[in-house]
Motif scaffolding. Structure first.
Motif, PDB file in Angstrom:
ATOM      1  N   LEU A 119       0.829  -1.205   0.000  1.00 56.20           N
ATOM      2  CA  LEU A 119       0.000   0.000   0.000  1.00 56.20           C
ATOM      3  C   LEU A 119       0.863   1.254   0.000  1.00 56.20           C
ATOM      4  CD1 LEU A 119      -3.013  -0.551   2.421  1.00 56.20           C
ATOM      5  CD2 LEU A 119      -3.003  -0.397  -0.047  1.00 56.20           C
ATOM      6  N   PHE A 120       1.906   1.239   0.868  1.00 60.37           N
ATOM      7  CA  PHE A 120       2.801   2.397   0.954  1.00 60.37           C
ATOM      8  C   PHE A 120       3.460   2.670  -0.396  1.00 60.37           C
ATOM      9  CE2 PHE A 120       2.167   2.452   5.335  1.00 60.37           C
ATOM     10  CZ  PHE A 120       2.922   3.438   5.932  1.00 60.37           C
ATOM     11  N   VAL A 121       4.039   1.606  -0.989  1.00 62.14           N
ATOM     12  CA  VAL A 121       4.812   1.795  -2.225  1.00 62.14           C
ATOM     13  C   VAL A 121       3.903   2.264  -3.356  1.00 62.14           C
ATOM     14  CG1 VAL A 121       6.108   0.573  -3.981  1.00 62.14           C
ATOM     15  CG2 VAL A 121       6.640   0.217  -1.602  1.00 62.14           C
ATOM     16  N   PHE A 122       2.708   1.644  -3.450  1.00 69.07           N
ATOM     17  CA  PHE A 122       1.803   2.022  -4.533  1.00 69.07           C
ATOM     18  C   PHE A 122       1.291   3.452  -4.330  1.00 69.07           C
ATOM     19  CE2 PHE A 122      -2.320   1.944  -6.726  1.00 69.07           C
ATOM     20  CZ  PHE A 122      -1.850   1.662  -7.989  1.00 69.07           C
ATOM     21  N   GLY A 123       0.977   3.802  -3.055  1.00 77.34           N
ATOM     22  CA  GLY A 123       0.547   5.167  -2.780  1.00 77.34           C
ATOM     23  C   GLY A 123       1.617   6.180  -3.125  1.00 77.34           C
ATOM     24  N   GLY A 124       2.869   5.829  -2.829  1.00 76.95           N
ATOM     25  CA  GLY A 124       3.964   6.738  -3.169  1.00 76.95           C
ATOM     26  C   GLY A 124       4.090   6.929  -4.659  1.00 76.95           C
TER      27      GLY A 124
END
Lengths: 93, 156
Positions: free
Chosen positions: B17-22
């Motif tokens: 989630l973090f990586v995709f949101g970034g």
């Protein structure tokens, strides 16, 4: 689980490379390349786990080292126009 | 075995989630500094969560402690280098006169600093680095010469 991880990272890698191609300024591109390097580190490690060979983390560690040095080197080159300078010209001192 | 799979799966999901949101933030944000914020913070956080999940898998499922140690080294190393690289990018961009933007489209630096410093080109870097490093160097040289003189006075 690892397959999902690899797919998500590949998709975000594509998004980041879109920014690197579009980026209005040099620093946008550089930021995108730096971010892509971090994602590639995760991708290499995850791909090692996906194929059942966790020893790939050696390559991930090496890639993390190279990525950091590359970002700093490119920044220094574009800020001072020279990789060997100490940041200030000699006649300034 | 099952418990480890669940826990590491949760960690890897949060990291995804973090990586995709970034990555989405890097595309969608309007301004260089907001993009920097989106990319650098989520990269570091996502890397932390994903690597914790991978460490759990390597140590307990794959039974490969060497890989777990190397992954831990990767986390430690990237926790030092990723913020440093982001800071260097931000500082280089500020030095290149790329100014942060307000919500109304105007530049923050134009509003707050240019009322104090009229010249926009060179003075921005003078504001960002108030003390000139060459000045520090010459002050240092002077104080060193003075202390050497004092030492000579004491010795004679």
């Amino acid at each position: 689980m690892f397959l999902v991880l690899v797919i998500v990272i590949v998709i975000s890698l594509i998004l980041v490379m879109v920014r690197a191609l579009l980026g209005p300024t040099l620093y946008d591109r550089l930021l995108a390349v730096n971010s892509a390097g971090t994602k590639v580190v995760i991708l290499i490690a995850a791909y090692g786990f996906l194929t059942g060979r966790p020893d790939f983390v050696d390559i991930a560690l090496l890639y993390a080292l190279i990525n950091y040095i590359a970002t700093i080197a490119v920044l220094k080159f574009f800020e001072y126009g020279d990789l060997g300078s100490g940041g200030y010209q000699e006649d300034d001192l | 075995m099952l418990l480890v799979d669940i826990v590491s799966g949760v960690f890897i999901f949060v990291g995804c989630l973090f990586v995709f949101g970034g990555a989405v933030g890097l595309i969608r944000m309007p301004d260089f500094y907001t993009r920097l914020h989106a990319a650098s913070v989520t990269d570091t956080g996502g890397l932390l969560f994903i690597t914790i999940g991978l460490v759990l898998q390597a140590a307990f499922v794959f039974d490969n402690p060497a890989a777990a140690i190397k992954l831990t080294l990767t986390i430690i190393f990237l926790f030092f280098t990723a913020p440093t690289a982001s800071h260097a990018v931000a500082k280089a961009a500020l030095m290149a006169n790329i100014t942060p933007q307000c919500q109304n489209g105007k530049s923050v630096v134009d509003e707050s600093l240019n009322s104090l410093y009229s010249d926009k080109g060179k003075d921005l870097s003078a504001v960002l680095m108030p003390v000139d490093p060459p000045e520090i160097m010459s002050n240092f040289a002077e104080s060193k010469a003075e202390s050497e003189l004092n030492n000579k006075d004491k010795s004679t």
